[in-house]
Scaffold this active site. Structure first.
Site, short mmCIF file in Angstrom:
data_model
loop_
_atom_site.label_atom_id
_atom_site.label_comp_id
_atom_site.label_asym_id
_atom_site.label_seq_id
_atom_site.Cartn_x
_atom_site.Cartn_y
_atom_site.Cartn_z
N VAL A 15 124.93 -3.67 12.22
CA VAL A 15 125.09 -2.71 11.13
C VAL A 15 124.23 -3.11 9.95
CG1 VAL A 15 126.73 -1.66 9.52
CG2 VAL A 15 127.37 -1.99 11.92
N CYS A 144 133.93 4.11 12.96
CA CYS A 144 132.80 4.92 13.45
C CYS A 144 133.26 6.14 14.24
CB CYS A 144 131.86 4.06 14.28
SG CYS A 144 132.67 2.92 15.43
N GLY A 175 129.02 -0.54 19.23
CA GLY A 175 130.19 -0.60 18.36
C GLY A 175 130.89 -1.94 18.39
N LYS A 200 143.41 2.93 14.06
CA LYS A 200 142.51 3.48 13.04
C LYS A 200 142.36 4.99 13.20
CE LYS A 200 139.95 -0.87 12.98
NZ LYS A 200 138.73 -1.56 13.48
N HIS A 239 129.09 7.50 20.20
CA HIS A 239 130.49 7.63 20.62
C HIS A 239 130.77 9.11 20.94
CE1 HIS A 239 130.96 3.58 19.54
NE2 HIS A 239 131.74 3.67 18.49
#
Length: 344
Positions: A15, A144, A175, A200, A239
């Site tokens: 990232v 994400c 990820g 999450k 994703h």
């Protein structure tokens, strides 16, 4: 305009590399400091990092010395790409020293006075920062997968209201960071568990799609239910989310597709990282696909497809989000651009 100086914490990770890639030649922001662990501090960036992206490492940062993550930087904004396992106390240290921190980590997302923001969905929540009592402020972007989910849900919520959401994710390897998942685990396989992801996905959307209560300086969480099941799949980036929704009002597929393709809530703000089309509906029977569609809008567009109505108040669709761009570094940068537009 004079560019804002920015620092990146966790600059050597995947990232962190995306932050560097996306900030190269940015019209508002200039990287002035790169920071990472003690093992990397004191080295040049090119000595410390194994560059994993498909574009060249920018010449402007390759010889920059990496510093420790301590609040001694001369910068306007701090972007945190630190893993959640270490981010909390480090980010607190910077906020208590007066810095403005844009965090990709999970540590403060659900704190009452911390904005959890995807600008196209809830940029108004940035006003929560005025209720933070620390010398600096912290602003977070979501998980994400949550980013893709709430962007896809926003026009559904606006048109028909939400009663219940069921989501199954097929999440890319990037990820998990680098080196991430062992090849012996993921090749010829799907792993039906990602630690912490389901929690999450069931909590963050309720804050993001909640209402900003200006009088109390708080978010009134959305009342719908979210149920999630998360899977790691052998895809590098992107994703894919399979979403089923029960709505409060009667659904119109025609109206929804029109709302998706005309979804431009940031059009008047002139933000460099905001894509022309934040959402796009792909009518092909085999879309969206990570390899074909994750880079739409420079990786900042969420693509939707397979929209099917089950009953008057239920539908399903697929949504695809580039997890390290729109789902991570790109969202944090867009948050900073929005914050600058509101306060600059």
């Amino acid at each position: 305009m004079k560019k804002r100086k920015v620092a990146i914490l966790g600059a050597t990770g995947l990232v962190g590399q995306r932050f560097i890639q996306l900030l190269e030649n940015h019209p508002y922001f200039q990287i002035s400091t790169l920071a990472a662990s003690q093992n990397s501090a004191g080295k040049t960036y090119k000595e410390a990092v194994t560059w994993r992206l498909n574009t060249a490492m920018p010449d402007s940062i390759s010889d920059m010395l990496i510093e420790e993550c301590r609040p001694t930087f001369h910068c306007d904004y701090v972007f945190s790409a630190l893993p959640s396992s270490v981010a909390g106390p480090i980010e607190d240290m910077f906020v208590n020293a007066g810095y403005t921190v844009f965090s990709n980590a999970a540590c403060h997302r659900m704190d009452a006075n911390v904005p959890l923001v995807v600008p196209e969905v809830n940029w108004q929540h940035l006003s929560l920062t005025r209720y933070q009592t620390t010398p600096g402020v912290i602003i977070t972007n979501p998980n994400c997968s949550t980013v893709g989910l709430v962007m896809a849900l926003k026009p559904v919520a606006d048109l028909f209201g939400l009663e219940e959401v069921n989501v199954v994710t097929m999440q890319a390897l990037s990820g998990a960071g680098y080196p991430g998942v062992s090849s012996l685990d993921i090749v010829d396989n799907v792993i039906p568990h990602i630690n912490g992801e389901e929690q999450k996905l069931t909590s963050e959307p309720l804050k993001i799609l909640g209402n900003y209560n200006e009088h109390e300086g708080a978010i009134d969480f959305a009342p719908f239910k979210v149920y999630a099941q998360c899977n790691r799949v052998p895809v590098v980036d992107g994703h894919l989310l399979s979403v089923s929704v029960k709505t409060k009002e009667k659904v119109s597929i025609t109206a929804l597709i029109d709302a998706i393709n005309n979804f431009q809530p940031l059009k008047g703000f002139n933000l460099p990282s905001a894509p022309e089309k934040p959402l796009i509906y792909l009518p092909q029977s085999d879309a969206p696909q990570p390899r074909l569609h994750r880079n739409l809008g420079g990786g900042m567009t969420v693509s939707m497809g397979q929209l099917v109505q089950y009953s008057d108040r239920s539908l399903r669709f697929l949504a695809l989000v580039h997890n390290t761009i729109r789902g991570a570094a790109g969202c944090a940068i867009l948050n900073a651009e929005m914050y600058e537009a509101m306060n600059g």
